[in-house]
Write a protein that holds these residues in place. Sequence first.
Motif, PDB file in Angstrom:
ATOM      1  N   GLN A 153      -5.053  12.976  -4.582  1.00 38.87           N
ATOM      2  CA  GLN A 153      -5.262  11.631  -3.791  1.00 38.87           C
ATOM      3  C   GLN A 153      -4.818  10.572  -2.819  1.00 38.87           C
ATOM      4  OE1 GLN A 153      -8.762  10.590  -3.944  1.00 38.87           O
ATOM      5  NE2 GLN A 153      -9.732  11.100  -6.023  1.00 38.87           N
ATOM      6  N   GLY A 154      -5.414   9.836  -1.387  1.00 33.90           N
ATOM      7  CA  GLY A 154      -4.678   9.398  -1.609  1.00 33.90           C
ATOM      8  C   GLY A 154      -4.592   7.221  -2.170  1.00 33.90           C
ATOM      9  N   SER A 155      -3.533   6.532  -1.555  1.00 32.23           N
ATOM     10  CA  SER A 155      -3.813   5.394  -2.136  1.00 32.23           C
ATOM     11  C   SER A 155      -4.142   4.801  -1.649  1.00 32.23           C
ATOM     12  CB  SER A 155      -2.596   5.644  -1.678  1.00 32.23           C
ATOM     13  OG  SER A 155      -1.620   5.274  -0.912  1.00 32.23           O
ATOM     14  N   GLU A 156      -4.912   5.233  -0.605  1.00 34.98           N
ATOM     15  CA  GLU A 156      -6.079   3.855   0.578  1.00 34.98           C
ATOM     16  C   GLU A 156      -7.588   4.412   0.434  1.00 34.98           C
ATOM     17  OE1 GLU A 156      -5.304   4.361   4.590  1.00 34.98           O
ATOM     18  OE2 GLU A 156      -3.066   3.351   4.217  1.00 34.98           O
ATOM     19  N   GLU A 157      -8.212   3.430   0.438  1.00 36.41           N
ATOM     20  CA  GLU A 157     -10.079   3.584   0.144  1.00 36.41           C
ATOM     21  C   GLU A 157     -10.542   4.582   1.197  1.00 36.41           C
ATOM     22  OE1 GLU A 157     -11.360   3.876  -2.073  1.00 36.41           O
ATOM     23  OE2 GLU A 157     -10.110   2.213  -4.159  1.00 36.41           O
ATOM     24  N   GLU A 158     -11.496   4.246   1.259  1.00 40.16           N
ATOM     25  CA  GLU A 158     -12.255   5.462   2.889  1.00 40.16           C
ATOM     26  C   GLU A 158     -12.741   4.148   3.529  1.00 40.16           C
ATOM     27  OE1 GLU A 158     -15.963   6.616   1.340  1.00 40.16           O
ATOM     28  OE2 GLU A 158     -15.574   7.785   0.747  1.00 40.16           O
ATOM     29  N   ASP A 159     -12.284   2.632   3.333  1.00 43.06           N
ATOM     30  CA  ASP A 159     -12.347   1.605   4.051  1.00 43.06           C
ATOM     31  C   ASP A 159     -10.623   1.405   5.292  1.00 43.06           C
ATOM     32  OD1 ASP A 159     -11.622   0.643   2.056  1.00 43.06           O
ATOM     33  OD2 ASP A 159     -12.639  -1.279   2.234  1.00 43.06           O
ATOM     34  N   GLY A 160      -9.517   2.168   4.182  1.00 45.42           N
ATOM     35  CA  GLY A 160      -8.182   2.155   4.846  1.00 45.42           C
ATOM     36  C   GLY A 160      -7.876   1.235   3.812  1.00 45.42           C
ATOM     37  N   SER A 161      -8.079   0.236   3.334  1.00 45.44           N
ATOM     38  CA  SER A 161      -7.780  -1.031   2.597  1.00 45.44           C
ATOM     39  C   SER A 161      -6.721  -0.350   1.502  1.00 45.44           C
ATOM     40  CB  SER A 161      -8.639  -2.288   1.637  1.00 45.44           C
ATOM     41  OG  SER A 161      -9.745  -1.273   0.709  1.00 45.44           O
ATOM     42  N   GLU A 162      -5.715  -0.790   1.241  1.00 44.68           N
ATOM     43  CA  GLU A 162      -5.065   0.067  -0.566  1.00 44.68           C
ATOM     44  C   GLU A 162      -6.145   0.294  -1.451  1.00 44.68           C
ATOM     45  OE1 GLU A 162      -1.265   1.285  -1.491  1.00 44.68           O
ATOM     46  OE2 GLU A 162      -1.971   0.602   0.374  1.00 44.68           O
ATOM     47  N   SER A 163      -5.599   1.100  -2.658  1.00 43.20           N
ATOM     48  CA  SER A 163      -6.806   1.181  -3.399  1.00 43.20           C
ATOM     49  C   SER A 163      -6.171  -0.113  -4.561  1.00 43.20           C
ATOM     50  CB  SER A 163      -6.573   2.192  -3.935  1.00 43.20           C
ATOM     51  OG  SER A 163      -7.425   2.879  -5.199  1.00 43.20           O
TER      52      SER A 163
END
Length: 646
Positions: free
Chosen positions: A454-464
Amino acid sequence: MSSKQILLRFESKNGQFRLTVNPTDQFPSLLSKILDCLPKDVDSRTLTLSNKPHGGEDRLLTSLGGVAIERVGLKHGDKLYIKYKEQPHINGSSVAPTATPSQPYNSSNRLNGLPILPTEDLPVAPLSQTSPTSKIKNPWEIVQQSPLDDRLDKKDGKIPRSLDQKMCRHGPKGMCDYCMPLEPYSPKYLEEKKIKHLSFHSYLRKINSATNKPELKSSYMPPLTEPYYRVKPDCPSGHPRWPDGICTKCQPSAITLQPQPFRMVDHVEFASPSLIDSFLNFWRIGGAQRIGFLYGHYKEYTEVPLGIKAVVEAIYESPQVDEIDGCTLNEWENQQDVDEVARLCGLQKIGVIFTDLIDAGAGDGSVVCKRHIDSYYLSSLEVAFSARLQAQNPKATKWSDTGRFGSDFVTCVVSGDENGGISISSFQVSNSAVEMVRADIIEPSADPTVMLVQGSEEEDGSESRTRYIPDVFYRRINEYGASVQENAKPSFPVEYLYVTLTHGFPKESANIFNASDFPIENREAIGEGQELRNVAKKLGVSGGKIEGEKGVRSVADFHLLCFLHGMGVLSKEEESLLCHVAQSHDLAEGFQLLNTPGWATLLAILQESGERPPKRPSPANFQAARNGYFEDSDQLAKRFKGASLR
């Protein structure tokens, strides 16, 4: 009596502080003020006051109830010395002051405004042990593990060897390096017997011998520790809780994946081939895949040193939507009821099984081989599915600092082999895979051979703010034959996340449910259903006739027991007796069951709405059958053909 406030000085091993108090106040009223100036891990039951740093008179603060400050002669500016002990720590964090009897509750919890003293007998909620970071003090005294694990713990597991005729030079009662027993984790023995993975108890002996050495005379430490890849929720550094703050003490370390050297279960044994045959009938009739849950028990597996095998006695097919390329599980409303029936029979849920079959189209029953060395054996989606099930069924063990380690839950896949036949493969997901799924670090890929990080960012580009993704690496052998470390992002091979098990059938079928011909649940899609007439036929109830002995012998059917449990006719005692009869096949207890009120009520219901005698054929049907013109199916087709829609 003066009411003017005075200043008292206090000194502890953590430093000094001052408090403004009223001379008429009692000493216990100072408890909350003193604790505010001390570390949070102070055990207030051990808090003592003294007039000298050494050699003075030490008095427990809780023992000074009713004693005013001015009564002991304290004046403005006097100094008291504080001594105390710390509470036991739980994985680097002390027990919360408001959750244990050692700390007073907030004064707002009392109508009179006074704090609750530790000596008061008030109900306090126990510390929850559900957090993966919670460690248990002396788990070998508290944790209750299975009887099988207790028996294996008492065995030494040594592998005996006979005398080597070439190398041994001693008598029959002597011993040397060439004939002394081997440890259960001996690499030489495992390679000779082609055992790919250590058994759980062999692995336990191996790491325990390295962790706890009696010759060092050090304190005992539990050798097992579950992996934890999430941010620790109770960091001792004092910063805001993640995601508002994080430090090196609470953030997870980098993950280096490697094949798990052990397995919690070594072998899966199906008590009877009829279990698999009846399970496959759904695919044979409907052409869709099927999933079921395995119920059975665990036994010692003697083919592997200190091994464990899962013995499957029944397969329960929960509500699901089946398709040609997979299954979708629906809500299983009666799951606890099925588990209760299994418990009464001495069984438990031990695994899951599903099909992945495609007919080869040759007309000889052969199937397509989808899973092989050049494709995959367990897909990334199936690994994530199995990891969730293993997380829901943890293994209790006294050798872990958290009281649990891994899971005995197994996964079986029915698919095609290289010869076009139908075969079974058994797996378990590694402990690292289970924790990575818990921490939401990995997710399945459209390519079944790889798992995505998984990436550390959400779908909107913000930090998870819901998951923290540490660095993930894995080691592989490159084209030059060297072991190199690779970054697992964005994907890595799924083979790092599971271990393989062996499987088979006993030489002689010993299934406790030896009368399993009752319709299987949730098969309405292929025209099979469970009705009262099926129960009546199974128990020998036809019209006004009841065959008691037949009914007793036919209750050894897990699907029938679950159906009778759902009817709610029998009491708990009668149902317990029914399950015991089904398990033990004891006719004496069976006839005792026939005389119970609940069983009589059940038979009365079946007589009223159960199996009915067949209807008499009409004259036309009788004449046609007499002349042998057509069978029942032909008759129905001809009658439908003769019907007019106008």
